[in-house]
Each structure stands twice: as structure tokens, then as C-alpha cells.
Design an enzyme around this catalytic site. Structure first.
Site, PDB file in Angstrom:
ATOM      1  N   GLY A  37     -13.259 -10.928  40.363  1.00  0.00           N
ATOM      2  CA  GLY A  37     -13.689  -9.540  40.485  1.00  0.00           C
ATOM      3  C   GLY A  37     -13.319  -8.750  39.248  1.00  0.00           C
ATOM      4  O   GLY A  37     -13.643  -9.176  38.144  1.00  0.00           O
ATOM      5  N   SER A 104     -10.790 -16.518  36.977  1.00  0.00           N
ATOM      6  CA  SER A 104     -11.299 -15.349  36.291  1.00  0.00           C
ATOM      7  C   SER A 104     -10.305 -14.190  36.445  1.00  0.00           C
ATOM      8  O   SER A 104      -9.152 -14.308  36.045  1.00  0.00           O
ATOM      9  CB  SER A 104     -12.694 -15.005  36.829  1.00  0.00           C
ATOM     10  OG  SER A 104     -13.341 -14.063  36.014  1.00  0.00           O
ATOM     11  N   TRP A 105     -10.724 -13.070  37.031  1.00  0.00           N
ATOM     12  CA  TRP A 105      -9.794 -11.977  37.314  1.00  0.00           C
ATOM     13  C   TRP A 105      -8.627 -12.478  38.156  1.00  0.00           C
ATOM     14  O   TRP A 105      -7.469 -12.080  37.953  1.00  0.00           O
ATOM     15  CB  TRP A 105     -10.523 -10.850  38.039  1.00  0.00           C
ATOM     16  CG  TRP A 105      -9.635  -9.944  38.834  1.00  0.00           C
ATOM     17  CD1 TRP A 105      -9.443  -9.951  40.188  1.00  0.00           C
ATOM     18  CD2 TRP A 105      -8.781  -8.904  38.318  1.00  0.00           C
ATOM     19  NE1 TRP A 105      -8.535  -8.981  40.548  1.00  0.00           N
ATOM     20  CE2 TRP A 105      -8.120  -8.325  39.421  1.00  0.00           C
ATOM     21  CE3 TRP A 105      -8.527  -8.414  37.039  1.00  0.00           C
ATOM     22  CZ2 TRP A 105      -7.219  -7.275  39.291  1.00  0.00           C
ATOM     23  CZ3 TRP A 105      -7.621  -7.366  36.907  1.00  0.00           C
ATOM     24  CH2 TRP A 105      -6.974  -6.810  38.026  1.00  0.00           C
ATOM     25  N   ASP A 273     -18.101 -21.445  28.798  1.00  0.00           N
ATOM     26  CA  ASP A 273     -17.870 -20.253  29.618  1.00  0.00           C
ATOM     27  C   ASP A 273     -18.269 -19.026  28.806  1.00  0.00           C
ATOM     28  O   ASP A 273     -17.631 -18.697  27.805  1.00  0.00           O
ATOM     29  CB  ASP A 273     -16.394 -20.182  30.012  1.00  0.00           C
ATOM     30  CG  ASP A 273     -16.098 -19.094  31.031  1.00  0.00           C
ATOM     31  OD1 ASP A 273     -16.868 -18.116  31.100  1.00  0.00           O
ATOM     32  OD2 ASP A 273     -15.080 -19.210  31.734  1.00  0.00           O
ATOM     33  N   HIS A 301     -18.514 -20.887  33.870  1.00  0.00           N
ATOM     34  CA  HIS A 301     -17.470 -19.996  34.380  1.00  0.00           C
ATOM     35  C   HIS A 301     -17.232 -20.137  35.877  1.00  0.00           C
ATOM     36  O   HIS A 301     -16.102 -19.997  36.340  1.00  0.00           O
ATOM     37  CB  HIS A 301     -17.831 -18.550  34.070  1.00  0.00           C
ATOM     38  CG  HIS A 301     -16.771 -17.563  34.478  1.00  0.00           C
ATOM     39  ND1 HIS A 301     -15.536 -17.490  33.865  1.00  0.00           N
ATOM     40  CD2 HIS A 301     -16.748 -16.620  35.456  1.00  0.00           C
ATOM     41  CE1 HIS A 301     -14.806 -16.552  34.426  1.00  0.00           C
ATOM     42  NE2 HIS A 301     -15.511 -16.010  35.397  1.00  0.00           N
TER      43      HIS A 301
END
Length: 328
Positions: A37, A104-105, A273, A301
Site C-alpha cells: 500500500g 513493497s510498503w 521490478d 514486483h
């Protein structure tokens, strides 16, 4: 469909309640998954990374995200709040320590948590690391247009020349301080741009082509009801809130947390990515020389990429073996 053995809503203060669910064996070593996110949510497919016959897996939606309430709420919602929530959830569930898994986040949030609470962490498996700061934002909203020029043109259609030089602030202004119609339009643009980048990165058909229209305006979307996941407007308002504030973390603070994190760590990162470029991990590894890096050739990703998904499964299995957990 896998059924949780426990689930509920945890009150974490400031009006926020987190939706959580536990899967697998209650008496097995635990793992917690930190979703991406900001503003996304946990998905059932995340359970596919684990052996639920030998693990206890905790999924939860971060403040304002997914099924957590209130949906899309940005008040009392910072990275520091989320780090505190993870530890509060661990103690509530009476878990002595756990494996931290994030992408990711969620990988960045995992590093911040592991640095703040090293004694609570058995190990880390992190994928596609996101870094805070201007460099990451400029890459995604400005420089990436060289790879997806049509999608970027559609994202910035109608913006002034000054706004096209600073796309994220322009989107954030509409989402956080504009009218409902302006916010909805910005959310839809952002979502279409993300989808187009993902499609092009994955080599899938369907990304915008020269001459294609950017899509028809959508009809007004109803506000999410209690217990329902937030819609695009709420999701991207939350994301804009974090990105406009630099994720409430400097790179220096993140790298300090990485140094302070204890326990073994495996990082999985795709060589292709486009969302969180490989340079992110190269920079981070200066502060975690003991960590193991697994580059996924031609990997992208998302964990829906079969190569990334398989590498993540293998990393979790190998981490468990290294921790002495039963993998037989």
C-alpha cells in the site's frame, strides 16, 4: 477456501479498529504478514506462501485499510502508529515472537517494526522493498513515464505544466483537499496508471496503446459501508496521505532501523521490478550486510508473478529450516 481458526477486530486507539484473522495451527511457530500500500489489504492468496499444517499465520489490515475501521481514515494514521499496532497485535494474541513477512510498503513497515522491536522477531522475509523519500516518488510518478508514456499522459491529462512536473502533489491535493468529484477522478487516474504499469511490467496485453481513449468517467461510487473494504477513493486518499508526508519516515530513520533489526533476514527482489526498482535493495544492503539477497531473474514486483511467488515460498521454507522449525 481456507477458514481462519480465530478472527476479530482489535481496538488500537484513536478510533481505529484492526481486522485480523489467524490461520493454520494455533500451537505452531507464528508469522505475521504486512500488506502493501499504504491503503491496500491482506488477500487470501498470501496464505499460499505458507505451510499451514506447520505454521500459525496472522493476517491483518492496517489502519483505514481493507476491513479495518473506519475505512480510509487518515486521522491518527502514521507509520509510527502502524509499528505500534503490530506490536499491540502480537501481545494481544500472546505470541512470544514471530516471523515478519512483507512486500513493497509492507517490507518497509516490516523493517521499521523489526528495528523497533527486535526481541519480538524471529526472522524476516521481505519482498520488493519500498523506500521512503523523493527518489522513490520521482521514479514512480515522473521518470517511469519513459516506460509507459501513454499511461503517464492519461494520468496527467488536463494538468497544468507545473502539475505535470510534480504529479504526486497534484494528485494528493485533489484527493485530500479537493471536492469529492476531484478526489474520485484522481483516485481513478492513479488506479489506472498503476494497472497500466503493472500490465506493461508483466508483459501482459491490455496496457494502454497509442490512440486508445483513457476511459469513460465512471458513475459515482457509494461510500463503503461498515465492514466493507474501502473503495478506490478511500484507498488512494490513504496512500496520498502517507506519500505526501514522506511516509512519516526519512531514509536515514529506515536505514537506522535496518541496522537495529535482529535475527536472520532474506530479501526477495525481481530484477525487472518497475515499482520498487532493484536499486532500492542495493542501497538498503549497505546497512544489512548480514542479510541474504535473492534476486529473481526477470521477476517483477507483485507476488502474483509466479517467479516472485515461488521465490517467496522457498525463502519462507528456508527461513523456517534455518530457525529450526519443523519443515518435514
Amino acid at each position: 477456501m481456507t477458514v481462519p481458526f480465530a478472527q476479530g477486530m482489535l481496538d488500537v486507539g484513536a478510533g481505529h479498529r484492526l481486522s485480523y484473522a489467524e490461520y493454520g495451527r494455533p500451537d505452531a511457530p507464528a508469522a505475521v504478514v504486512l500488506h502493501g500500500g499504504p491503503g491496500s489489504a491482506c488477500q487470501p492468496s498470501m496464505l499460499d506462501w505458507f505451510d499451514l499444517s506447520r505454521q500459525r499465520v496472522v493476517l491483518f489490515d492496517q489502519r483505514g485499510a481493507g476491513k479495518s475501521a473506519p475505512a480510509g481514515c487518515i486521522a491518527g494514521n502514521t507509520t509510527q502508529d502502524l509499528v505500534g499496532d503490530i506490536e499491540r497485535l502480537r501481545r494481544f494474541l500472546r505470541i512470544s515472537n514471530w516471523l515478519v513477512v512483507g512486500g513493497s510498503w509492507g517490507a518497509m513497515l516490516g523493517l521499521m517494526y523489526c528495528g523497533a522491536h527486535p526481541a519480538a522477531v524471529r526472522g524476516m522475509v521481505l519482498r520488493g522493498v519500498f523506500l521512503p523519500g523523493v527518489q522513490q516518488m520521482d521514479w514512480f510518478f515522473q521518470e517511469l513515464r519513459a516506460l509507459v508514456p501513454v499511461a503517464w499522459t492519461q494520468l496527467t491529462a488536463g494538468m497544468s505544466p507545473a502539475e505535470r512536473q510534480a504529479v504526486l502533489p497534484a494528485l494528493a491535493r485533489r484527493l485530500l483537499r479537493g471536492t469529492h468529484a476531484e478526489g474520485r477522478d484522481a483516485a481513478e487516474r492513479w488506479a489506472r496508471y498503476e494497472d497500466a504499469v503493472m500490465a506493461a511490467m508483466m508483459g501482459r496485453a491490455g496496457q494502454p496503446q497509442p490512440g486508445q481513449p483513457s476511459g469513460q468517467p465512471s458513475s459515482p461510487q457509494p461510500k463503503p459501508q461498515p465492514g466493507q473494504p474501502p473503495g478506490p477513493l478511500e484507498k488512494y486518499r490513504l496512500q496520498a496521505h502517507y506519500l505526501e508526508h514522506g511516509c512519516f519516515v526519512t531514509e536515514r530513520q529506515l536505514f537506522r532501523a535496518a541496522r537495529q533489526a535482529a535475527g536472520p533476514a532474506i530479501f526477495v527482489h525481481g530484477t525487472h521490478d518497475w515499482i520498487c526498482p532493484p536499486q532500492n535493495l542495493v542501497r538498503l544492503m549497505r546497512f544489512m550486510p548480514q542479510a541474504q539477497v535473492r534476486w529473481v531473474a526477470a521477476g517483477t514486483h507483485t507476488a502474483s508473478d509466479p517467479a516472485i511467488r515461488d521465490a517467496l515460498r522457498t525463502a519462507i521454507r528456508d527461513m523456517r529450516a534455518g530457525l529450526g522449525e519443523d519443515c518435514g
